[in-house]
Design an enzyme around this catalytic site. Structure first.
Site, mmCIF file in Angstrom:
data_model
loop_
_atom_site.group_PDB
_atom_site.id
_atom_site.type_symbol
_atom_site.label_atom_id
_atom_site.label_comp_id
_atom_site.label_asym_id
_atom_site.label_seq_id
_atom_site.Cartn_x
_atom_site.Cartn_y
_atom_site.Cartn_z
ATOM 1 N N LYS A 13 8.732 -14.063 6.417
ATOM 2 C CA LYS A 13 10.115 -14.143 6.905
ATOM 3 C C LYS A 13 10.109 -14.573 8.375
ATOM 4 C CE LYS A 13 11.516 -10.252 3.966
ATOM 5 N NZ LYS A 13 12.550 -10.625 3.037
ATOM 6 N N LYS A 60 21.920 -3.358 1.073
ATOM 7 C CA LYS A 60 20.597 -3.895 1.387
ATOM 8 C C LYS A 60 20.581 -4.226 2.872
ATOM 9 C CE LYS A 60 17.204 -7.442 0.215
ATOM 10 N NZ LYS A 60 16.055 -6.566 0.391
ATOM 11 N N ASP A 80 4.747 0.758 -3.105
ATOM 12 C CA ASP A 80 5.463 -0.508 -3.240
ATOM 13 C C ASP A 80 5.908 -1.078 -1.895
ATOM 14 O OD1 ASP A 80 6.703 -2.548 -4.811
ATOM 15 O OD2 ASP A 80 8.646 -1.609 -4.443
ATOM 16 N N HIS A 126 4.889 -10.847 1.609
ATOM 17 C CA HIS A 126 5.986 -11.812 1.775
ATOM 18 C C HIS A 126 6.882 -11.464 2.958
ATOM 19 C CE1 HIS A 126 8.626 -9.013 -0.436
ATOM 20 N NE2 HIS A 126 9.613 -9.681 0.087
ATOM 21 N N GLU A 184 17.523 -0.874 0.129
ATOM 22 C CA GLU A 184 17.918 -1.818 -0.926
ATOM 23 C C GLU A 184 19.028 -1.206 -1.758
ATOM 24 O OE1 GLU A 184 14.665 -4.064 -2.894
ATOM 25 O OE2 GLU A 184 13.487 -2.346 -2.238
ATOM 26 N N ASP A 206 -6.923 -17.425 -21.672
ATOM 27 C CA ASP A 206 -6.986 -16.152 -20.973
ATOM 28 C C ASP A 206 -8.085 -16.292 -19.921
ATOM 29 O OD1 ASP A 206 -7.447 -13.681 -19.991
ATOM 30 O OD2 ASP A 206 -7.518 -12.667 -21.940
ATOM 31 N N HIS A 221 4.621 -3.702 3.439
ATOM 32 C CA HIS A 221 5.684 -4.243 4.293
ATOM 33 C C HIS A 221 6.012 -3.342 5.497
ATOM 34 C CE1 HIS A 221 5.967 -6.723 0.870
ATOM 35 N NE2 HIS A 221 6.818 -6.022 0.172
ATOM 36 N N LYS A 236 0.222 -8.505 -3.176
ATOM 37 C CA LYS A 236 0.096 -7.053 -3.198
ATOM 38 C C LYS A 236 0.512 -6.531 -4.574
ATOM 39 C CE LYS A 236 4.363 -5.539 -3.001
ATOM 40 N NZ LYS A 236 5.227 -4.520 -3.255
ATOM 41 N N ARG A 283 -1.453 -17.737 -20.626
ATOM 42 C CA ARG A 283 -2.145 -17.316 -21.850
ATOM 43 C C ARG A 283 -1.609 -18.036 -23.080
ATOM 44 N NH1 ARG A 283 -4.369 -11.672 -21.722
ATOM 45 N NH2 ARG A 283 -4.694 -11.288 -19.533
#
Ligand code: BG6
Length: 505
Positions: free
Chosen positions: A199, A362, A252, A195, A233, A102, A257, A165, A64
């Site tokens: 992996k 984690k 989330d 993502h 985590e 934009d 995942h 996502k 932007r």
């Protein structure tokens, strides 16, 4: 070229005969943002390092902020220098043209369209539109591109959208987003990134299961007692307060995942490793997901929110003291869930999924817990219980496959010892293709295997939406447990901890 890179290279050459490095132009929307700097440019650098980037590839960076290309590149350079080796950076930066606008404004995409036509210079290049923008902008961005005719493909010129996502925030909004995207783009053109699928260790689940004859005969309700899927985590909400407080752990981590890991553990073998066949099998898992009984939710769902605590010796604030989070926020940062799949293979086998922020460490892993031996013949032993075998698929920090077996204790007639047989995944390859590079490459060559298909997205939302609605009701039937930062999270009804390796049955 490394061994692994040459494998990828031959995949690519096979997918596009005669064209070792596919020629595509990449348009990054949100080019000044975090995702572009942390993931997309380093992924391109990894492709470049492995000679997988066509010299003809151009990058259009859309942001932007009104900036000239040289000013954008000047700002970008110091942000990329710490992660990208100098030769790759020098290869990448001259490919960039910056467009300050934009893109959700009516008419904005016409300028982009003209630029892309000029770049094509009469040739055909695949066009990839990467939506590295807030999810609220997806629909209007897709609409503008579509209105400008940028969704239309020509012979030899594929057009693809890469969408991160979250794909909606419940079933209705996911369908709505899908309706807009499909108005201008076909399902084959839409690449929904998860993502976790990028992996190597996650992709390896299918190889372990279906490239070995050893495990598959045991991979069912007859021999498996339960499966724990953990994504713990130690980090908190960080600088993503605004997004996270609206999402919470279920949107989330679970909707995407955790569900993806569940499908990889539970799916049937497809007849061949082709995108649609693999995705069909993943969707079938979600179709078999038994709805959680809303009237007995706390037996199958534990929610928590971190309070103040200590992580690696350092005091850290609680969730509601984090900058940008309301002091009375009831957003869960931890969830444990017990789910069942109603099919022949898995009937009666619990899958425990657990994820949370600000936990002790984690750790991401899948633990397959086999059943006990039918009877112990070592009954003279002090401890006649023989621990069950476990197969651990470590995703982080240990990238490993660990098989725990029982052996005879030294010098004793009857004492068993648990021994671990490890395959350390990371150690088998010294130079890895960046995870994001792999998915970007798949998008360039048009391989959808690792991406979410809309039916799977909707099936997962169908499962989660009633739970989210129920948790949001004022009576809040599922209590929100406080847990100190740095702990293992709240108590669960079943002894299956966030950390399967620390689990003591
Ligand atoms: C993201 C979530 O998708 O995955 C984050 O939005 C989470 O909240 C992250 O921290 C975890 O990913 P990884 O690869 O670090 O396990």
């Amino acid at each position: 070229m490394t061994e692994q890179a040459s494998d990828v290279f031959s995949d690519l050459a096979q997918a596009m005969p005669g064209s070792p490095a596919v020629s595509a132009h990449l348009v990054i929307f949100g080019a000044t943002g975090d995702l572009a700097v942390r993931k997309i440019y380093p992924a391109l650098a990894s492709l470049c390092h492995n000679s997988l980037l066509s010299p003809a590839m151009r990058i259009v960076a859309v942001g932007r902020t009104p900036l000239a290309t040289h000013a954008y590149v000047q700002n970008l350079r110091p942000r990329l220098e710490p992660t990208i080796p100098a030769p790759c950076l020098e290869n990448l930066l001259p490919r960039i043209t910056y467009l300050g606008m934009d893109p959700t404004e009516p008419g904005a995409a016409a300028e982009l369209s003209t630029l892309l036509d000029t770049m094509d210079a009469g040739q055909t290049h695949t066009r990839i539109f990467y939506f590295a923008v807030p999810p609220t902008a997806y629909a209007s961005l897709a609409m503008r591109l579509g209105e400008a005719g940028l969704g239309r493909e020509k012979p030899g010129q594929a057009v693809r959208l890469v969408v991160e996502k979250p794909f909606g925030r419940d079933l209705a909004s996911a369908k709505e987003l899908d309706w807009v995207l499909h108005h201008f783009f076909s399902e084959e053109q839409i690449f929904r990134i998860d993502h976790y699928m990028a992996k190597e260790t996650v992709q390896n689940v299918l190889f372990l299961r279906f490239a070995n004859v050893l495990f598959e005969p045991l991979w069912n309700r007859r021999y498996i007692d339960h499966i724990s899927i953990t994504a713990a985590e130690s980090l908190g909400v960080g600088r993503r307060a605004e997004f996270y407080d609206q999402a919470g752990v279920l949107r989330d981590m679970f909707q995407n995942h955790m569900m993806m890991l569940l499908a990889l553990c539970a799916m049937e073998p497809p007849s061949s490793f082709e995108a649609e066949l693999v995705r069909d099998e993943r969707s079938k898992v979600y179709r078999a997901l038994r709805s959680l009984d809303i009237s007995h939710l706390p037996e199958n769902l534990v929610l928590g929110q971190y309070g103040p605590g200590t992580i690696q010796g350092q005091p850290v604030p609680g969730y509601t003291q984090e900058p940008g989070i309301a002091p009375d926020s009831t957003t869960p940062t931890f969830a444990w869930m017990r789910v069942f799949l109603d099919n022949w293979r898995w009937h009666g086998v619990p899958f425990y999924m657990c994820s949370g922020k600000r936990l002790a460490e984690k750790r991401t892993e899948i633990a397959i817990h086999f059943k006990d031996v039918p009877i112990s013949m070592f009954h003279q032993s002090k401890d006649p219980h023989i621990p069950a075998n476990r197969l651990i698929l470590g995703i982080y920090p240990d990238e490993l496959v660990r098989l725990e077996i029982q052996t005879k204790g030294h010098g004793s007639h009857t004492i068993t010892h648990t021994q671990a047989m490890d395959f350390m995944y990371g150690a088998s390859s010294t130079d890895r293709i960046d995870d994001y590079a792999k998915v970007l490459l798949d998008c360039i060559i048009g391989d959808q295997t690792l991406f979410w298909r809309q039916d799977a997205v909707e099936l997962c939302w169908s499962f989660l939406t009633p739970i989210l609605e129920h948790c949001n009701c004022p009576e809040h039937a599922v209590p929100l447990h406080q847990y100190p930062a740095g702990s293992l999270g709240p108590e669960r009804p079943v002894k299956s901890t966030a950390f399967a390796n620390c689990e003591k049955e």
